[in-house]
Write a protein that holds these residues in place. Structure first.
Motif, PDB file in Angstrom:
ATOM      1  N   PRO A  83      63.396 -34.266   1.291  1.00  8.83           N
ATOM      2  CA  PRO A  83      63.679 -34.936   0.016  1.00  8.83           C
ATOM      3  C   PRO A  83      62.404 -35.106  -0.806  1.00  8.83           C
ATOM      4  CG  PRO A  83      64.661 -36.127   1.863  1.00  8.83           C
ATOM      5  CD  PRO A  83      63.728 -35.113   2.450  1.00  8.83           C
ATOM      6  N   GLN A  84      62.522 -34.853  -2.088  1.00  9.84           N
ATOM      7  CA  GLN A  84      61.418 -35.023  -3.028  1.00  9.84           C
ATOM      8  C   GLN A  84      61.833 -36.000  -4.133  1.00  9.84           C
ATOM      9  OE1 GLN A  84      60.250 -30.872  -4.113  1.00  9.84           O
ATOM     10  NE2 GLN A  84      58.379 -31.364  -2.997  1.00  9.84           N
ATOM     11  N   PRO A  85      60.878 -36.389  -4.972  1.00 13.34           N
ATOM     12  CA  PRO A  85      61.175 -37.413  -5.985  1.00 13.34           C
ATOM     13  C   PRO A  85      62.109 -36.940  -7.089  1.00 13.34           C
ATOM     14  CG  PRO A  85      58.806 -37.189  -5.602  1.00 13.34           C
ATOM     15  CD  PRO A  85      59.456 -36.025  -4.944  1.00 13.34           C
ATOM     16  N   TYR A  86      62.704 -37.930  -7.757  1.00 13.59           N
ATOM     17  CA  TYR A  86      63.380 -37.750  -9.031  1.00 13.59           C
ATOM     18  C   TYR A  86      62.447 -38.347 -10.082  1.00 13.59           C
ATOM     19  CZ  TYR A  86      67.905 -37.373  -6.476  1.00 13.59           C
ATOM     20  OH  TYR A  86      68.952 -37.041  -5.649  1.00 13.59           O
ATOM     21  N   GLU A  87      62.504 -37.791 -11.283  1.00 19.03           N
ATOM     22  CA  GLU A  87      61.636 -38.302 -12.351  1.00 19.03           C
ATOM     23  C   GLU A  87      62.150 -37.817 -13.696  1.00 19.03           C
ATOM     24  OE1 GLU A  87      56.853 -38.392 -13.331  1.00 19.03           O
ATOM     25  OE2 GLU A  87      57.671 -36.659 -12.299  1.00 19.03           O
ATOM     26  N   LYS A  88      62.055 -38.682 -14.701  1.00 15.10           N
ATOM     27  CA  LYS A  88      62.306 -38.247 -16.067  1.00 15.10           C
ATOM     28  C   LYS A  88      61.033 -37.630 -16.624  1.00 15.10           C
ATOM     29  CE  LYS A  88      66.012 -40.805 -18.358  1.00 15.10           C
ATOM     30  NZ  LYS A  88      66.311 -41.831 -19.402  1.00 15.10           N
TER      31      LYS A  88
ATOM     32  N   VAL B 111      62.672 -40.308  -2.867  1.00 12.87           N
ATOM     33  CA  VAL B 111      63.348 -40.179  -4.162  1.00 12.87           C
ATOM     34  C   VAL B 111      62.706 -41.079  -5.219  1.00 12.87           C
ATOM     35  CG1 VAL B 111      65.508 -40.763  -5.344  1.00 12.87           C
ATOM     36  CG2 VAL B 111      65.561 -39.387  -3.263  1.00 12.87           C
ATOM     37  N   MET B 112      62.308 -42.272  -4.830  1.00 11.26           N
ATOM     38  CA  MET B 112      61.793 -43.258  -5.778  1.00 11.26           C
ATOM     39  C   MET B 112      60.276 -43.222  -5.928  1.00 11.26           C
ATOM     40  SD  MET B 112      64.382 -44.804  -7.032  1.00 11.26           S
ATOM     41  CE  MET B 112      65.986 -45.612  -6.799  1.00 11.26           C
ATOM     42  N   SER B 113      59.603 -42.274  -5.292  1.00  9.41           N
ATOM     43  CA  SER B 113      58.143 -42.313  -5.192  1.00  9.41           C
ATOM     44  C   SER B 113      57.400 -42.019  -6.493  1.00  9.41           C
ATOM     45  CB  SER B 113      57.659 -41.351  -4.104  1.00  9.41           C
ATOM     46  OG  SER B 113      58.033 -40.017  -4.391  1.00  9.41           O
ATOM     47  N   ARG B 114      58.092 -41.602  -7.536  1.00  9.32           N
ATOM     48  CA  ARG B 114      57.430 -41.368  -8.826  1.00  9.32           C
ATOM     49  C   ARG B 114      58.018 -42.266  -9.922  1.00  9.32           C
ATOM     50  NH1 ARG B 114      53.937 -36.982  -9.215  1.00  9.32           N
ATOM     51  NH2 ARG B 114      54.325 -36.760 -11.459  1.00  9.32           N
ATOM     52  N   GLY B 115      58.520 -43.426  -9.529  1.00  9.77           N
ATOM     53  CA  GLY B 115      58.938 -44.414 -10.518  1.00  9.77           C
ATOM     54  C   GLY B 115      60.327 -44.248 -11.071  1.00  9.77           C
ATOM     55  N   ALA B 116      61.205 -43.524 -10.352  1.00 13.79           N
ATOM     56  CA  ALA B 116      62.548 -43.283 -10.879  1.00 13.79           C
ATOM     57  C   ALA B 116      63.358 -44.560 -11.039  1.00 13.79           C
ATOM     58  CB  ALA B 116      63.290 -42.297  -9.974  1.00 13.79           C
ATOM     59  N   ALA B 117      63.100 -45.560 -10.191  1.00 13.16           N
ATOM     60  CA  ALA B 117      63.853 -46.813 -10.312  1.00 13.16           C
ATOM     61  C   ALA B 117      63.613 -47.453 -11.670  1.00 13.16           C
ATOM     62  CB  ALA B 117      63.461 -47.776  -9.188  1.00 13.16           C
ATOM     63  N   GLU B 118      62.366 -47.428 -12.129  1.00 12.40           N
ATOM     64  CA  GLU B 118      62.039 -48.002 -13.436  1.00 12.40           C
ATOM     65  C   GLU B 118      62.632 -47.179 -14.577  1.00 12.40           C
ATOM     66  OE1 GLU B 118      59.805 -47.483 -10.997  1.00 12.40           O
ATOM     67  OE2 GLU B 118      59.619 -49.590 -10.397  1.00 12.40           O
ATOM     68  N   GLN B 119      62.972 -45.929 -14.286  1.00 13.41           N
ATOM     69  CA  GLN B 119      63.555 -45.065 -15.311  1.00 13.41           C
ATOM     70  C   GLN B 119      65.081 -45.111 -15.300  1.00 13.41           C
ATOM     71  OE1 GLN B 119      61.524 -41.447 -14.001  1.00 13.41           O
ATOM     72  NE2 GLN B 119      60.204 -41.526 -15.799  1.00 13.41           N
TER      73      GLN B 119
END
Length: 424
Positions: free
Chosen positions: A312-317, A409-417
């Motif tokens: 699994p890798q991060p999600y990010e906008k 999944v959340m390691s690049r700040g996706a929760a804040e996005q």
């Protein structure tokens, strides 16, 4: 149960993009002729798309001057729809044996029970996309694992039963059994009624996206891979596998828009194996592709779904567009402790809705993910670890997998996005 009919219609005509003509017409069969099964016409019993006539009208004028900024045609009465993606399907020999053991037919292979744990998620989505990593061998085998995979064609039947509408097929293993293995996959996906994109049996087929319909929107799926493990493209068939080329990806996306697509989804096989963080290729390509805009200032690509990395890798906008760098392997069996993450993956689920400010376009209004785990304890099964049933089971392995996947999944700040974890 699917609530929205899917239509795979190819629009007649050529879209002129950046000075080049891209065919978005009929699709080719193995010998380059038209394929009645692939992206041409509606599924039996499917309702006509409300945007079909308008899209065709827009395309008719494309050859007369539609440029790089051609916009999608407005569709009346559009509705929200959900799109689910899942990661690499890699049937190792132990998984193939499990399918044989699960089959009620002597000499048969039944992958349905392996995927039954994620069927509720996949079948409930309006659109569901898989990544078909490997080729099919000849009927009866032999079937092989790494480094040159060959799987039974009955996998296609299980994917249909699970609820998939389309599969990306461009990967580093697409040519493991040469052109014939590639063609077998597409033939059997056609047989069961699953769209596909990324590899092709003819030059015209290679030019066209997989076209789907949901919520009144025409959805175009594109697919490309970084390479084929050094296996050369078949002689005389340079179109057999789509290779990553940023200029081509953008041109293909714009051609799909000019042909009437309201949403463009990019599947891409990229990155570094076993690495949670996206590598430089992924970061640079994601920035370039999401920055690309038509003359109307709107994105050429609406969503990127990555595969290949095993983990699994991060999600990010990125530039306002969701990028899933890597979902991880959906079906795999890694026994080594140091490769345990290879049995974990995420399931992105995005809700698209008509964009009020931009008629004819849909935008992501909700971003979610679920977690899943290839449980190798007999009998081998793929399990939704974030689903309520799995979460309440008290299984330590499932809870640990859920935490590991969520961390990545959340390691690049996706929760804040705005990304949220779903449980069903």
């Amino acid at each position: 149960m699917k609530t929205v009919g899917k239509i795979g219609a190819a629009v007649a005509g050529l879209a002129v993009v950046g000075g080049a003509a891209y065919g978005v017409t009929h699709l080719a069969g193995r010998d380059g002729g038209g394929s009645a099964e692939q992206r041409l016409g509606a599924k039996p019993g499917a309702a006509a798309s409300p945007g079909r006539d308008a899209a065709a009208g827009a395309t008719a004028g494309a050859g007369a001057g539609a440029g790089a900024g051609a916009t999608a045609t407005a569709v009346p009465d559009g509705k929200p729809f959900t799109l689910v993606g899942t990661g690499d399907i890699i049937p190792y020999p132990s998984i193939i044996q499990r399918a044989a053991d699960d089959s009620a037919e002597k000499g048969g292979y039944d992958f349905r029970k392996i995927l039954a744990g994620v069927k509720p998620i996949v079948s409930a989505a309006d659109l569901a996309i898989c990544h078909h990593e490997i080729p099919y061998g000849r009927p009866g085998g032999p079937y092989t694992g790494y480094p040159l995979f060959k799987a039974p064609h009955q996998l296609a039947d299980a994917l249909k039963d699970t609820g998939y509408d389309s599969c990306s097929t461009a990967s580093n293993h697409t040519l493991d059994d040469g052109y014939d293995g590639l063609a077998r996959v597409l033939d059997h996906l056609d047989r069961v009624g699953i769209r596909h994109v990324g590899s092709a049996r003819g030059a015209e087929e290679a030019k066209a996206p997989a076209l789907l319909e949901a919520g009144g929107a025409e959805v175009a799926q594109l697919d490309y891979t970084y390479g084929t493990n050094g296996i050369p493209l078949p002689d005389g068939k340079p179109w057999a596998v789509n290779l990553i080329d940023p200029a081509r990806i953008i041109a293909d996306a714009r051609a799909a828009r000019a042909a009437g697509a309201n949403v463009v989804v990019l599947s891409v096989h990229w990155g570094s194996e076993w690495q949670t963080a996206p590598d430089r290729q992924q970061l640079d390509l994601a920035r370039a592709l999401t920055a690309s805009r038509g003359a109307d200032g709107l994105p050429d690509i609406d969503l990127i779904l990555g595969t290949h990395n095993h983990v699994p890798q991060p999600y990010e906008k990125v530039n306002g567009t969701w990028v899933v760098y890597g979902m991880g392997d959906q079906v795999a069996s890694f026994y080594e402790a140091e490769k345990a993450r290879g049995n974990m993956s995420s399931v992105p689920r995005f809700t698209f809705a008509p964009a009020a400010a931009h008629p004819g376009r849909w935008e992501v209004v909700k971003a979610e993910y679920l977690t899943q785990f290839s449980d190798m304890r007999p009998p081998f099964r793929v399990v939704c670890t974030s689903c309520e049933a799995a979460a309440s089971s008290g299984d330590g392995a499932y809870a640990a997998a859920d935490r590991e996947i969520t961390k990545a999944v959340m390691s690049r700040g996706a929760a804040e996005q705005g990304l949220t974890r779903a449980t069903k």
